[in-house]
Design a protein around this motif. Sequence first.
Motif, short mmCIF file in Angstrom:
data_model
loop_
_atom_site.label_atom_id
_atom_site.label_comp_id
_atom_site.label_asym_id
_atom_site.label_seq_id
_atom_site.Cartn_x
_atom_site.Cartn_y
_atom_site.Cartn_z
N MET A 43 -33.45 43.09 72.66
CA MET A 43 -32.88 43.31 71.34
C MET A 43 -32.56 41.98 70.65
SD MET A 43 -31.83 46.11 69.68
CE MET A 43 -30.85 46.56 68.31
N LEU A 44 -32.09 40.97 71.39
CA LEU A 44 -31.77 39.69 70.79
C LEU A 44 -33.01 38.97 70.28
CD1 LEU A 44 -29.00 38.32 73.16
CD2 LEU A 44 -28.72 39.19 70.85
N ASP A 45 -34.18 39.27 70.85
CA ASP A 45 -35.41 38.65 70.37
C ASP A 45 -35.73 39.08 68.94
OD1 ASP A 45 -35.70 37.40 72.79
OD2 ASP A 45 -36.96 38.99 73.63
N ALA A 46 -35.29 40.26 68.55
CA ALA A 46 -35.57 40.77 67.21
C ALA A 46 -34.61 40.19 66.17
CB ALA A 46 -35.47 42.28 67.20
N MET A 47 -33.52 39.55 66.60
CA MET A 47 -32.50 39.08 65.68
C MET A 47 -33.02 38.08 64.64
SD MET A 47 -28.72 37.91 66.60
CE MET A 47 -27.63 37.23 65.40
N PRO A 48 -33.75 37.01 65.02
CA PRO A 48 -34.23 36.09 63.99
C PRO A 48 -35.16 36.76 62.98
CG PRO A 48 -34.40 35.08 66.16
CD PRO A 48 -34.04 36.53 66.37
N THR A 49 -36.03 37.64 63.44
CA THR A 49 -36.94 38.33 62.54
C THR A 49 -36.18 39.26 61.62
OG1 THR A 49 -38.66 38.23 64.21
CG2 THR A 49 -39.00 39.78 62.41
N LEU A 50 -35.22 39.99 62.17
CA LEU A 50 -34.40 40.89 61.37
C LEU A 50 -33.62 40.11 60.31
CD1 LEU A 50 -33.08 43.71 60.88
CD2 LEU A 50 -31.36 43.05 62.56
N ALA A 51 -32.97 39.01 60.72
CA ALA A 51 -32.18 38.21 59.79
C ALA A 51 -33.07 37.60 58.71
CB ALA A 51 -31.43 37.12 60.55
N ALA A 52 -34.24 37.10 59.09
CA ALA A 52 -35.14 36.48 58.11
C ALA A 52 -35.62 37.50 57.08
CB ALA A 52 -36.33 35.83 58.81
N GLY A 53 -36.00 38.67 57.54
CA GLY A 53 -36.43 39.72 56.63
C GLY A 53 -35.30 40.17 55.71
N TRP A 54 -34.12 40.32 56.28
CA TRP A 54 -32.95 40.73 55.52
C TRP A 54 -32.62 39.68 54.44
CZ3 TRP A 54 -28.07 42.58 58.62
CH2 TRP A 54 -27.11 43.10 57.74
N ILE A 55 -32.62 38.40 54.83
CA ILE A 55 -32.32 37.32 53.89
C ILE A 55 -33.37 37.25 52.80
CG2 ILE A 55 -32.19 34.80 53.69
CD1 ILE A 55 -30.96 34.89 56.58
N LEU A 56 -34.63 37.37 53.17
CA LEU A 56 -35.71 37.33 52.19
C LEU A 56 -35.58 38.47 51.19
CD1 LEU A 56 -38.31 35.94 51.26
CD2 LEU A 56 -39.55 37.44 52.82
N ALA A 57 -35.35 39.68 51.68
CA ALA A 57 -35.20 40.83 50.78
C ALA A 57 -33.99 40.66 49.87
CB ALA A 57 -35.08 42.12 51.60
N LEU A 58 -32.87 40.25 50.43
CA LEU A 58 -31.65 40.08 49.65
C LEU A 58 -31.82 39.04 48.56
CD1 LEU A 58 -28.63 40.65 49.19
CD2 LEU A 58 -28.14 38.99 51.00
N THR A 59 -32.37 37.89 48.90
CA THR A 59 -32.53 36.83 47.90
C THR A 59 -33.60 37.18 46.86
OG1 THR A 59 -33.98 35.61 49.40
CG2 THR A 59 -31.66 34.96 49.34
N LEU A 60 -34.63 37.88 47.27
CA LEU A 60 -35.66 38.30 46.31
C LEU A 60 -35.09 39.29 45.31
CD1 LEU A 60 -38.63 38.12 45.47
CD2 LEU A 60 -39.09 40.02 47.03
N ILE A 61 -34.34 40.28 45.78
CA ILE A 61 -33.70 41.25 44.89
C ILE A 61 -32.75 40.54 43.94
CG2 ILE A 61 -32.04 43.17 44.80
CD1 ILE A 61 -33.34 44.13 47.47
#
Length: 156
Positions: free
Chosen positions: A1-19
């Motif tokens: 589960m911790l391996d998914a954290m950087p990808t999850l955070a990067a996607g979340w940050i990208l979506a948030l900043t794009l919106i």
Amino acid sequence: MLDAMPTLAAGWILALTLIAAVSDARRGTIPNWATLPSLAAAPVTVALLAGPTAAFAALAGALACGIVPLLLFRAGASGGGDVKLLAALGALVGARTGLEIELASFGLATLWGLMLLTWHRQLWPAVARTAVVLAWPLLPARLRQPARLDPAAMTA
């Protein structure tokens, strides 16, 4: 589960900043529906993925990254959406990286403002007005003239 954290955070940050960027460019506001859920969910998500200590780090990141934008908002120099966006980013990436993002965004905003002033041929008048405001306290009392500051001219 911790391996998914950087990808999850990067996607979340990208979506948030794009919106936020698209909304701010189109409407001049950053919507609460984009920032507030991220601000609330980031510490919870970090706690689930990395433990309670990481949740405290997320809260510290939100606080550290929200202070300066909050002061700017209170002074009328920034919007409330900027406060919530930068606090949410601080919660997602931590205080150090969040503050680096914040510094970079303030630097880019400064460059953008200078470019706009240059484009509208207002750079040197703005520099002259700033020099007058900065020099005012340094002048001897006998040389100080009553201030005739036109608020519209200060933002032109």
